[in-house]
Design a protein around this motif. Structure first.
Motif, mmCIF file in Angstrom:
data_model
loop_
_atom_site.group_PDB
_atom_site.id
_atom_site.type_symbol
_atom_site.label_atom_id
_atom_site.label_comp_id
_atom_site.label_asym_id
_atom_site.label_seq_id
_atom_site.Cartn_x
_atom_site.Cartn_y
_atom_site.Cartn_z
ATOM 1 N N GLY A 150 0.800 -1.214 0.000
ATOM 2 C CA GLY A 150 0.000 0.000 0.000
ATOM 3 C C GLY A 150 0.833 1.264 0.000
ATOM 4 N N ALA A 151 0.165 2.393 0.191
ATOM 5 C CA ALA A 151 0.813 3.703 0.125
ATOM 6 C C ALA A 151 1.966 3.778 1.116
ATOM 7 C CB ALA A 151 -0.207 4.797 0.419
ATOM 8 N N VAL A 152 3.086 4.310 0.657
ATOM 9 C CA VAL A 152 4.272 4.423 1.506
ATOM 10 C C VAL A 152 5.042 5.678 1.122
ATOM 11 C CG1 VAL A 152 5.733 3.040 -0.024
ATOM 12 C CG2 VAL A 152 6.293 3.178 2.401
ATOM 13 N N ARG A 153 5.670 6.284 2.095
ATOM 14 C CA ARG A 153 6.514 7.459 1.865
ATOM 15 C C ARG A 153 7.962 7.011 1.829
ATOM 16 N NH1 ARG A 153 8.780 11.915 5.112
ATOM 17 N NH2 ARG A 153 8.562 13.878 3.941
ATOM 18 N N LEU A 154 8.674 7.367 0.773
ATOM 19 C CA LEU A 154 10.068 6.986 0.613
ATOM 20 C C LEU A 154 10.959 8.209 0.798
ATOM 21 C CD1 LEU A 154 9.961 4.621 -2.496
ATOM 22 C CD2 LEU A 154 10.082 3.985 -0.087
ATOM 23 N N VAL A 155 11.969 8.049 1.645
ATOM 24 C CA VAL A 155 12.888 9.139 1.927
ATOM 25 C C VAL A 155 14.314 8.662 1.631
ATOM 26 C CG1 VAL A 155 13.734 10.754 3.656
ATOM 27 C CG2 VAL A 155 11.358 9.965 3.749
ATOM 28 N N PRO A 156 14.979 9.251 0.640
ATOM 29 C CA PRO A 156 16.366 8.848 0.363
ATOM 30 C C PRO A 156 17.274 9.205 1.533
ATOM 31 C CG PRO A 156 15.442 10.153 -1.444
ATOM 32 C CD PRO A 156 14.503 10.280 -0.293
ATOM 33 N N GLY A 157 18.121 8.252 1.933
ATOM 34 C CA GLY A 157 19.104 8.527 2.959
ATOM 35 C C GLY A 157 20.290 9.272 2.377
ATOM 36 N N ARG A 158 21.245 9.557 3.240
ATOM 37 C CA ARG A 158 22.443 10.257 2.792
ATOM 38 C C ARG A 158 23.190 9.398 1.773
ATOM 39 N NH1 ARG A 158 27.265 12.481 6.797
ATOM 40 N NH2 ARG A 158 28.445 13.601 5.185
ATOM 41 N N ASN A 159 23.583 10.014 0.666
ATOM 42 C CA ASN A 159 24.318 9.334 -0.405
ATOM 43 C C ASN A 159 23.519 8.204 -1.055
ATOM 44 O OD1 ASN A 159 26.618 10.950 0.056
ATOM 45 N ND2 ASN A 159 27.298 9.583 1.688
ATOM 46 N N CYS A 160 22.192 8.299 -0.999
ATOM 47 C CA CYS A 160 21.359 7.244 -1.579
ATOM 48 C C CYS A 160 21.283 7.366 -3.105
ATOM 49 C CB CYS A 160 19.945 7.317 -1.004
ATOM 50 S SG CYS A 160 18.779 6.178 -1.796
ATOM 51 N N TRP A 161 21.560 6.258 -3.760
ATOM 52 C CA TRP A 161 21.309 6.118 -5.190
ATOM 53 C C TRP A 161 20.505 4.838 -5.374
ATOM 54 C CZ3 TRP A 161 22.275 9.921 -8.572
ATOM 55 C CH2 TRP A 161 23.182 10.919 -8.190
ATOM 56 N N ALA A 162 19.344 4.958 -5.995
ATOM 57 C CA ALA A 162 18.458 3.806 -6.112
ATOM 58 C C ALA A 162 17.718 3.832 -7.443
ATOM 59 C CB ALA A 162 17.462 3.782 -4.958
ATOM 60 N N LEU A 163 17.336 2.646 -7.900
ATOM 61 C CA LEU A 163 16.531 2.478 -9.103
ATOM 62 C C LEU A 163 15.239 1.784 -8.698
ATOM 63 C CD1 LEU A 163 19.279 1.069 -11.520
ATOM 64 C CD2 LEU A 163 18.669 3.465 -11.123
ATOM 65 N N GLY A 164 14.135 2.194 -9.312
ATOM 66 C CA GLY A 164 12.863 1.597 -8.936
ATOM 67 C C GLY A 164 11.898 1.454 -10.085
ATOM 68 N N MET A 165 10.917 0.576 -9.885
ATOM 69 C CA MET A 165 9.778 0.431 -10.788
ATOM 70 C C MET A 165 8.517 0.586 -9.950
ATOM 71 S SD MET A 165 10.701 -2.871 -13.160
ATOM 72 C CE MET A 165 10.557 -3.994 -11.776
ATOM 73 N N VAL A 166 7.571 1.393 -10.439
ATOM 74 C CA VAL A 166 6.301 1.605 -9.750
ATOM 75 C C VAL A 166 5.197 1.350 -10.771
ATOM 76 C CG1 VAL A 166 4.903 3.204 -8.399
ATOM 77 C CG2 VAL A 166 7.406 3.343 -8.294
ATOM 78 N N LEU A 167 4.426 0.284 -10.546
ATOM 79 C CA LEU A 167 3.479 -0.165 -11.562
ATOM 80 C C LEU A 167 2.129 -0.530 -10.943
ATOM 81 C CD1 LEU A 167 6.500 -1.580 -12.166
ATOM 82 C CD2 LEU A 167 5.291 -2.380 -14.173
ATOM 83 N N PRO A 168 1.042 -0.403 -11.730
ATOM 84 C CA PRO A 168 -0.251 -0.937 -11.293
ATOM 85 C C PRO A 168 -0.204 -2.466 -11.307
ATOM 86 C CG PRO A 168 -0.391 -0.120 -13.550
ATOM 87 C CD PRO A 168 0.958 0.272 -13.038
ATOM 88 N N LEU A 169 -1.090 -3.098 -10.548
ATOM 89 C CA LEU A 169 -1.037 -4.551 -10.378
ATOM 90 C C LEU A 169 -1.131 -5.302 -11.699
ATOM 91 C CD1 LEU A 169 -0.980 -7.080 -8.642
ATOM 92 C CD2 LEU A 169 -3.446 -6.812 -8.267
ATOM 93 N N HIS A 170 -1.991 -4.857 -12.602
ATOM 94 C CA HIS A 170 -2.161 -5.601 -13.859
ATOM 95 C C HIS A 170 -0.864 -5.658 -14.653
ATOM 96 C CE1 HIS A 170 -2.116 -2.178 -16.708
ATOM 97 N NE2 HIS A 170 -2.737 -1.506 -15.761
ATOM 98 N N ALA A 171 -0.049 -4.624 -14.552
ATOM 99 C CA ALA A 171 1.240 -4.644 -15.244
ATOM 100 C C ALA A 171 2.212 -5.597 -14.553
ATOM 101 C CB ALA A 171 1.820 -3.234 -15.290
#
Length: 286
Positions: A83-104
Motif C-alpha cells: 500500500g501507500a508508503v513514503r520513501l525518503v532517500p538517505g544520505r548518499n542514496c542512489w536507487a533504481l525503482g519500478m512503480v506499476l499498477p497490479l495488472h502490469a
C-alpha cells in the motif's frame, strides 16, 4: 525476452529524481514508471494502487507507513506491495525503482501467481542489470517494453523465496493461504528491520492481526523458527559483519546491537561462533 501473449503493451515513463529541483512524480494508473533516485531527491509518496520494486545501489532508502519504518541498504532489493508508503532517500542514496499498477506486474510472472508479496533481500546481478538497462533505454527515449518486461521477470525471481513458502501456510483455499503468507511476511520484514521487534510479540502480533500464541506457531511452521529465534539469528549475523568488516570498537558494536553490556555481547558472540570477537577480527584481517 518476448512479452507474454495476451498481455497489453506496457507504456513506460522515466522519472529522474536525482535532484531536489525535480518535483515528486505522479504515478498514473495506466502507466509503468521507472525511477532514478538520487541523494538530493525530495521524498516520494507511492500510491496504494501501485506496487513497487526498488534496488539500492549506494546508501540507504527509508520507507514510512504509519508506525512501520524500514530501510533498504546498498545492494539490497525490495518488492513492496503493502500500500501507500513514503520513501525518503538517505544520505548518499542512489536507487533504481519500478512503480506499476497490479495488472502490469502480473505480466512479468512466469506462472499463475495472483500478485507480488513483500520481500527484501540481497539483490541479484540479474535484477540490477535489468533495471539499469531499463533506465538507460528510457533515457535514450527508446522503446522500453522489452527491457521493462525483463525487469519485471527479475523482480518476480527476486521474491521467489517468499512465494515458495505458500504451500506451508494453512488454509482451505489458495486465497486464504496467501492472506496468511502476506501477514507472516509483514512480520518477517518487521524483524529484518528491527531485531528488538522479534522479542516483542505483542507488537508483531498486532502487525499480523493474530494472537501472540497463534503467530509463534504459524511463524515456526512456515519459516522453521520462532520470531525471537529469527531475530537472534539476524542479530548474530549482524554482529559478525560489524566485527569482521568494520573498524567499530566492541563497545560501539555492543551499543549498536542493543546488548546490555560489553561482556554480554562477548559471551554471546563466543557461544555462537566459538571464538572471541577479537579473535574473529584478527582472523579476518590476515
Amino acid at each position: 525476452m518476448p512479452v507474454k501473449s495476451g498481455q497489453p503493451c506496457m507504456k513506460w515513463v522515466l522519472h529522474d529524481q536525482r535532484s531536489c529541483a525535480q518535483k515528486p512524480p505522479e504515478f498514473l494508473p495506466d502507466m509503468c514508471s521507472a525511477v532514478h533516485l538520487g541523494p538530493r531527491a525530495l521524498p516520494l509518496q507511492l500510491p496504494s494502487s501501485h506496487i513497487a520494486a526498488w534496488l539500492v545501489l549506494r546508501g540507504t532508502l527509508n520507507g514510512q507507513l504509519g508506525d512501520r519504518h524500514w530501510t533498504v541498504a546498498a545492494r539490497e532489493a525490495i518488492v513492496w506491495p503493502e500500500g501507500a508508503v513514503r520513501l525518503v532517500p538517505g544520505r548518499n542514496c542512489w536507487a533504481l525503482g519500478m512503480v506499476l499498477p497490479l495488472h502490469a506486474w502480473r505480466s512479468g510472472s512466469t506462472r499463475d501467481v495472483e500478485s507480488p508479496v513483500l520481500w527484501q533481500s540481497r539483490a541479484s546481478r540479474a535484477i540490477a542489470s535489468a533495471l539499469i538497462h531499463l533506465i538507460r533505454t528510457l533515457r535514450a527515449e527508446e522503446d522500453a517494453e522489452l527491457h521493462g518486461h525483463a525487469a519485471l521477470v527479475e523482480a518476480w525471481a527476486h521474491q521467489e523465496p517468499a512465494q515458495s513458502l505458500l504451500h506451508r501456510c494453512p488454509g482451505r483455499t489458495r486465497q486464504a493461504r496467501r492472506r496468511t503468507l502476506s501477514r507472516l511476511l509483514r512480520v518477517h520484514h518487521c524483524i529484518q528491520n528491527d531485531f528488538e521487534a522479534g522479542l516483542r510479540l505483542d507488537v508483531l502480533a498486532k502487525q499480523a492481526n493474530y494472537s501472540a500464541h497463534h503467530l509463534v506457531r504459524l511463524y515456526r511452521d512456515v519459516f522453521g523458527q520462532t520470531p525471537s529465534d529469527h531475530a537472534m539469528t539476524l542479530r548474530h549475523q549482524r554482529a559478525w559483519e560489524l566485527v569482521a568488516l568494520t573498524p567499530l570498537s566492541i563497545s560501539d558494536i555492543t551499543a549498536e546491537l542493543g546488548f546490555d553490556s560489553r561482556s554480554a555481547f562477548c559471551r554471546a558472540f563466543k557461544a555462537r561462533y566459538g571464538v572471541t570477537a577479537t579473535q574473529a577480527r584478527e582472523g579476518c584481517r590476515r
